[in-house]
Design a protein around this motif. Structure first.
Motif, PDB file in Angstrom:
ATOM      1  N   SER A  20       1.272  -1.093   0.124  1.00 43.00           N
ATOM      2  CA  SER A  20      -0.162  -0.187   0.186  1.00 43.00           C
ATOM      3  C   SER A  20       0.790   1.252   0.194  1.00 43.00           C
ATOM      4  CB  SER A  20      -1.235  -0.017   1.456  1.00 43.00           C
ATOM      5  OG  SER A  20      -1.640  -1.559   0.822  1.00 43.00           O
ATOM      6  N   GLU A  21       1.841   1.519   0.337  1.00 42.27           N
ATOM      7  CA  GLU A  21       3.199   2.482   0.956  1.00 42.27           C
ATOM      8  C   GLU A  21       3.537   2.839  -0.873  1.00 42.27           C
ATOM      9  OE1 GLU A  21       5.532   4.963   1.653  1.00 42.27           O
ATOM     10  OE2 GLU A  21       4.458   4.476   2.563  1.00 42.27           O
ATOM     11  N   ASN A  22       4.096   1.742  -1.378  1.00 33.89           N
ATOM     12  CA  ASN A  22       4.528   1.880  -2.050  1.00 33.89           C
ATOM     13  C   ASN A  22       3.688   1.807  -3.528  1.00 33.89           C
ATOM     14  OD1 ASN A  22       6.672   1.547  -1.156  1.00 33.89           O
ATOM     15  ND2 ASN A  22       6.804  -1.015  -1.538  1.00 33.89           N
ATOM     16  N   THR A  23       2.359   1.644  -3.485  1.00 36.47           N
ATOM     17  CA  THR A  23       1.520   1.803  -4.870  1.00 36.47           C
ATOM     18  C   THR A  23       0.353   3.227  -4.177  1.00 36.47           C
ATOM     19  OG1 THR A  23       0.146   0.071  -3.587  1.00 36.47           O
ATOM     20  CG2 THR A  23       1.236  -0.613  -5.387  1.00 36.47           C
ATOM     21  N   GLN A  24      -0.260   3.160  -3.258  1.00 36.48           N
ATOM     22  CA  GLN A  24      -1.478   4.368  -3.031  1.00 36.48           C
ATOM     23  C   GLN A  24      -0.440   5.708  -2.189  1.00 36.48           C
ATOM     24  OE1 GLN A  24      -4.511   4.621  -3.826  1.00 36.48           O
ATOM     25  NE2 GLN A  24      -4.716   1.958  -4.541  1.00 36.48           N
ATOM     26  N   SER A  25       0.348   5.001  -1.539  1.00 39.71           N
ATOM     27  CA  SER A  25       1.112   6.229  -0.729  1.00 39.71           C
ATOM     28  C   SER A  25       2.282   7.300  -2.246  1.00 39.71           C
ATOM     29  CB  SER A  25       2.408   5.919  -0.074  1.00 39.71           C
ATOM     30  OG  SER A  25       1.174   5.337   0.823  1.00 39.71           O
ATOM     31  N   SER A  26       2.236   6.439  -2.888  1.00 43.09           N
ATOM     32  CA  SER A  26       3.153   6.903  -4.077  1.00 43.09           C
ATOM     33  C   SER A  26       2.538   8.125  -4.918  1.00 43.09           C
ATOM     34  CB  SER A  26       3.646   6.118  -4.710  1.00 43.09           C
ATOM     35  OG  SER A  26       4.996   4.942  -3.775  1.00 43.09           O
ATOM     36  N   LEU A  27       1.184   7.537  -4.685  1.00 39.32           N
ATOM     37  CA  LEU A  27       0.508   8.373  -5.620  1.00 39.32           C
ATOM     38  C   LEU A  27       0.039   9.204  -4.780  1.00 39.32           C
ATOM     39  CD1 LEU A  27      -1.793   8.599  -8.318  1.00 39.32           C
ATOM     40  CD2 LEU A  27      -3.794   7.599  -7.093  1.00 39.32           C
ATOM     41  N   ILE A  28       0.025   9.570  -3.495  1.00 35.33           N
ATOM     42  CA  ILE A  28      -0.379  10.746  -2.852  1.00 35.33           C
ATOM     43  C   ILE A  28       0.397  12.047  -2.756  1.00 35.33           C
ATOM     44  CG2 ILE A  28      -1.228  11.782  -0.892  1.00 35.33           C
ATOM     45  CD1 ILE A  28      -2.896   9.341  -0.357  1.00 35.33           C
ATOM     46  N   TYR A  29       2.117  10.895  -3.166  1.00 36.63           N
ATOM     47  CA  TYR A  29       3.173  11.902  -3.012  1.00 36.63           C
ATOM     48  C   TYR A  29       2.929  13.021  -4.705  1.00 36.63           C
ATOM     49  CZ  TYR A  29       5.258   8.866   1.027  1.00 36.63           C
ATOM     50  OH  TYR A  29       5.636   7.980   1.829  1.00 36.63           O
ATOM     51  N   LEU A  30       2.524  11.504  -5.389  1.00 41.19           N
ATOM     52  CA  LEU A  30       2.741  12.443  -6.795  1.00 41.19           C
ATOM     53  C   LEU A  30       1.271  13.805  -6.429  1.00 41.19           C
ATOM     54  CD1 LEU A  30       2.674   9.646  -8.502  1.00 41.19           C
ATOM     55  CD2 LEU A  30       4.613  11.670  -8.998  1.00 41.19           C
ATOM     56  N   LEU A  31       0.546  13.507  -6.115  1.00 37.53           N
ATOM     57  CA  LEU A  31      -0.492  14.267  -5.814  1.00 37.53           C
ATOM     58  C   LEU A  31      -0.356  15.915  -5.049  1.00 37.53           C
ATOM     59  CD1 LEU A  31      -4.157  12.436  -5.049  1.00 37.53           C
ATOM     60  CD2 LEU A  31      -2.882  13.912  -7.216  1.00 37.53           C
ATOM     61  N   LEU A  32       0.856  15.621  -4.097  1.00 43.00           N
ATOM     62  CA  LEU A  32       1.745  16.395  -3.028  1.00 43.00           C
ATOM     63  C   LEU A  32       2.042  17.521  -4.104  1.00 43.00           C
ATOM     64  CD1 LEU A  32       2.043  14.632   0.048  1.00 43.00           C
ATOM     65  CD2 LEU A  32       0.222  16.724  -0.070  1.00 43.00           C
ATOM     66  N   GLU A  33       2.799  17.406  -5.013  1.00 44.93           N
ATOM     67  CA  GLU A  33       3.551  17.512  -6.080  1.00 44.93           C
ATOM     68  C   GLU A  33       2.884  18.314  -7.130  1.00 44.93           C
ATOM     69  OE1 GLU A  33       7.794  14.958  -5.985  1.00 44.93           O
ATOM     70  OE2 GLU A  33       6.570  14.770  -7.716  1.00 44.93           O
ATOM     71  N   CYS A  34       1.553  17.781  -7.242  1.00 47.27           N
ATOM     72  CA  CYS A  34       0.821  19.240  -8.423  1.00 47.27           C
ATOM     73  C   CYS A  34      -0.188  19.556  -7.589  1.00 47.27           C
ATOM     74  CB  CYS A  34      -0.147  17.625  -8.116  1.00 47.27           C
ATOM     75  SG  CYS A  34       0.047  16.046  -9.604  1.00 47.27           S
ATOM     76  N   LEU A  35       0.181  19.789  -6.211  1.00 51.34           N
ATOM     77  CA  LEU A  35      -0.206  20.939  -5.238  1.00 51.34           C
ATOM     78  C   LEU A  35       0.841  21.398  -5.345  1.00 51.34           C
ATOM     79  CD1 LEU A  35      -2.392  18.481  -3.663  1.00 51.34           C
ATOM     80  CD2 LEU A  35      -3.040  20.283  -5.407  1.00 51.34           C
ATOM     81  N   GLY A  36       2.028  21.505  -5.475  1.00 52.91           N
ATOM     82  CA  GLY A  36       3.457  22.174  -5.705  1.00 52.91           C
ATOM     83  C   GLY A  36       3.688  22.342  -3.745  1.00 52.91           C
ATOM     84  N   VAL A  37       3.501  20.948  -3.179  1.00 52.92           N
ATOM     85  CA  VAL A  37       3.950  20.574  -1.604  1.00 52.92           C
ATOM     86  C   VAL A  37       4.709  19.998  -1.070  1.00 52.92           C
ATOM     87  CG1 VAL A  37       2.888  20.073   0.310  1.00 52.92           C
ATOM     88  CG2 VAL A  37       0.927  21.377  -1.094  1.00 52.92           C
ATOM     89  N   LYS A  38       5.913  21.066  -0.516  1.00 56.71           N
ATOM     90  CA  LYS A  38       6.909  19.732  -0.270  1.00 56.71           C
ATOM     91  C   LYS A  38       7.092  19.962   1.191  1.00 56.71           C
ATOM     92  CE  LYS A  38       9.609  19.820  -4.876  1.00 56.71           C
ATOM     93  NZ  LYS A  38      11.057  20.411  -5.035  1.00 56.71           N
ATOM     94  N   ASN A  39       6.779  19.595   1.892  1.00 55.72           N
ATOM     95  CA  ASN A  39       7.014  19.513   3.601  1.00 55.72           C
ATOM     96  C   ASN A  39       6.835  17.391   3.863  1.00 55.72           C
ATOM     97  OD1 ASN A  39       4.550  18.791   6.114  1.00 55.72           O
ATOM     98  ND2 ASN A  39       5.392  21.228   5.782  1.00 55.72           N
ATOM     99  N   VAL A  40       7.849  17.822   4.704  1.00 56.23           N
ATOM    100  CA  VAL A  40       8.507  16.346   5.970  1.00 56.23           C
ATOM    101  C   VAL A  40       6.590  15.460   5.985  1.00 56.23           C
ATOM    102  CG1 VAL A  40       8.971  17.272   7.563  1.00 56.23           C
ATOM    103  CG2 VAL A  40       9.438  14.967   6.758  1.00 56.23           C
ATOM    104  N   HIS A  41       6.004  16.860   6.927  1.00 53.39           N
ATOM    105  CA  HIS A  41       4.739  16.228   7.636  1.00 53.39           C
ATOM    106  C   HIS A  41       3.712  15.676   6.621  1.00 53.39           C
ATOM    107  CE1 HIS A  41       6.415  18.195  11.325  1.00 53.39           C
ATOM    108  NE2 HIS A  41       6.625  18.924  10.944  1.00 53.39           N
ATOM    109  N   ALA A  42       3.775  16.209   5.348  1.00 52.80           N
ATOM    110  CA  ALA A  42       3.256  16.355   4.270  1.00 52.80           C
ATOM    111  C   ALA A  42       2.626  14.323   4.081  1.00 52.80           C
ATOM    112  CB  ALA A  42       2.164  17.600   3.343  1.00 52.80           C
ATOM    113  N   ASP A  43       4.233  14.069   4.247  1.00 49.17           N
ATOM    114  CA  ASP A  43       4.557  13.276   3.313  1.00 49.17           C
ATOM    115  C   ASP A  43       4.154  12.504   4.363  1.00 49.17           C
ATOM    116  OD1 ASP A  43       5.563  14.194   1.388  1.00 49.17           O
ATOM    117  OD2 ASP A  43       7.822  14.844   2.125  1.00 49.17           O
TER     118      ASP A  43
END
Length: 336
Positions: free
Chosen positions: A181-204
Motif C-alpha cells: 500500500s505504501e509503494n502504490t497508494q502512498s506513492s500516488l499521494i506523494y505525486l498529488l502533493l507535488e501537483c499541489l506544489g507541496v514539499k513538507n515532511v509532515h505532509a509526507d
C-alpha cells in the motif's frame, strides 16, 4: 471504534474555484453517474493492450477523465475537488494507476502481465526523455510531469509493486499489505502533493499513513469480488490467528471468526487514519486536497462497523449516494 456520521445539515457557501452556487451545480452535473461516452469496457481493454493507440491530442484529457470516472469513481470525485491547476494532472495520474491496477485482472498469463508492465516502465523512461509514445494516458502523464516536475521514482515504484503483485497470492502478513500500500497508494499521494506544489515532511508522513489505510481498505472491499473468483488476498497471519481458512471466505461465511479477521484488518486501517490526522496541525493547508480520500475510507469503515464487520453484507456493495456531498463539505472545510 470509528467516528460517527458527520452532521447532516451544513451550509455550503463556497464553490469549487472562484464561483459559488453555479460551481456547485456544475459539480453535480459532473459527478452524477452517466454512461462513459467514448468506449465500452472491452474497447478500453483493447486500447490498454495496444502500445500504439492513437487519440486526437485534444481528446486526451477527456479520455483520462472518462477512464477514471468509469473505473475509479471515487478518485474521479476527489480529482474534481482539487485546485484547477492540479486537476488535469490528478486525472492523468489516476488514469495511469487504473491502467496498472487492471493488468492483473485482464491478462490470462503472468508473462503477458509482465510485458504490459515493461511497456509502462519503458513509457516512463521515454516521458522523462521528452519522447512519450502517442497514447492518451501517457501523453497526459507527460504533460503532468512537465507541468509539475513530478518525481520519476514514485511512478516507477508504483509499477514495480504492481508487477510484483502479479504473483497472485495472499499477503503473508499485515506488514506485507502495508508495504504494498505504501509503494502504490502512498506513492500516488506523494505525486498529488507535488501537483499541489507541496514539499513538507509532515505532509509526507500523513500521505504515508493515508496510503496504507487506502490499500488496506481496498483489500477488504475487494474481498467479496475476489472470493467469487476463488481468490483470497487477506493477510494470512490474521486469518490463521482466528482460524479462518481461504475456503471460509470463498463460501462467503459470516461466522464470528471471519468477522474477527475483518475487525482486525479494519482496525489497522483506522489506526493509520488516526496517525495521518495527528499531523494535521503541521500539514500546510495546500496539502489537504491530496487527502480527500480519507472521506471515502472513513465511509467504508463506518459502514463495515454497522454491518458488524460482515465484509459480505449487501449494504457494503452499494455506493453511498451522499459521498459527493461529504467530499465537497470536507473540501470546503479544508480539513482531512
Amino acid at each position: 471504534m470509528l467516528k460517527g456520521n458527520m452532521a447532516a445539515s451544513i451550509s455550503v457557501k463556497h464553490g469549487l474555484a472562484s464561483s459559488k452556487t453555479s460551481q456547485l451545480y456544475g459539480l453535480y452535473g459532473k459527478i452524477l453517474p452517466k454512461p462513459v461516452l467514448i468506449q465500452g469496457a472491452a474497447e478500453i481493454q483493447n486500447v490498454r493492450a495496444s502500445t500504439s493507440a492513437r487519440v486526437d491530442p485534444q481528446n486526451n484529457e477527456k479520455y483520462c477523465l472518462d477512464l477514471v470516472r468509469s473505473r475509479d469513481y471515487e478518485g474521479f470525485l476527489t480529482s474534481l475537488l482539487l485546485p484547477v491547476e492540479a486537476r488535469r494532472s490528478s486525472l492523468a495520474l489516476r488514469a495511469f494507476n487504473v491502467e496498472l491496477a487492471q493488468v492483473k485482472d485482464t491478462v490470462s498469463q503472468k508473462t503477458i502481465g509482465l510485458m504490459r508492465m515493461e511497456f509502462w516502465k519503458t513509457a516512463i523512461e521515454e516521458i522523462y526523455r521528452d519522447e512519450p509514445p502517442n497514447q492518451p494516458v501517457i501523453t497526459e502523464l507527460w504533460r503532468a510531469v512537465k507541468t509539475h516536475n513530478l518525481t520519476k521514482r514514485w511512478l516507477l515504484r508504483i509499477i514495480a509493486d504492481r508487477e510484483k503483485d502479479l504473483d497472485d497470492r495472499a499477503y503473508r502478513n499485515l506488514q506485507e499489505l502495508e508495504g504494498y500500500s505504501e509503494n502504490t497508494q502512498s506513492s500516488l499521494i506523494y505525486l498529488l502533493l507535488e501537483c499541489l506544489g507541496v514539499k513538507n515532511v509532515h505532509a509526507d508522513h500523513a500521505a504515508s499513513h493515508v496510503g496504507k489505510a487506502h490499500g488496506i481498505v481496498t483489500c477488504l472491499r475487494a474481498t467479496p469480488y475476489n472470493s467469487r473468483r476463488r481468490k483470497v488476498y487477506l493477510p494470512m497471519d490474521i486469518c490463521m490467528l482466528h482460524g479462518a481458512s481461504q475456503e471460509d471466505f470463498i463460501r462467503g461465511s459470516q461466522e464470528k471468526k471471519i468477522r474477527d479477521v475483518v475487525y482486525d484488518i479494519a482496525s489497522q486501517a483506522h489506526v493509520h487514519l488516526q496517525h495521518a490526522r495527528s499531523f494535521s496541525n503541521s500539514v500546510p493547508a495546500a496539502a489537504n486536497p491530496a487527502f480527500l480520500h480519507t472521506v471515502v475510507l472513513e465511509d467504508y469503515l463506518q459502514r463495515v462497523r454497522r454491518a458488524d464487520f460482515d465484509v459480505f453484507h449487501k449494504s457494503l456493495q452499494n455506493r453511498n449516494p451522499l459521498l459527493p456531498i461529504q467530499l465537497y463539505i470536507r473540501s470546503w472545510k479544508k480539513t482531512y
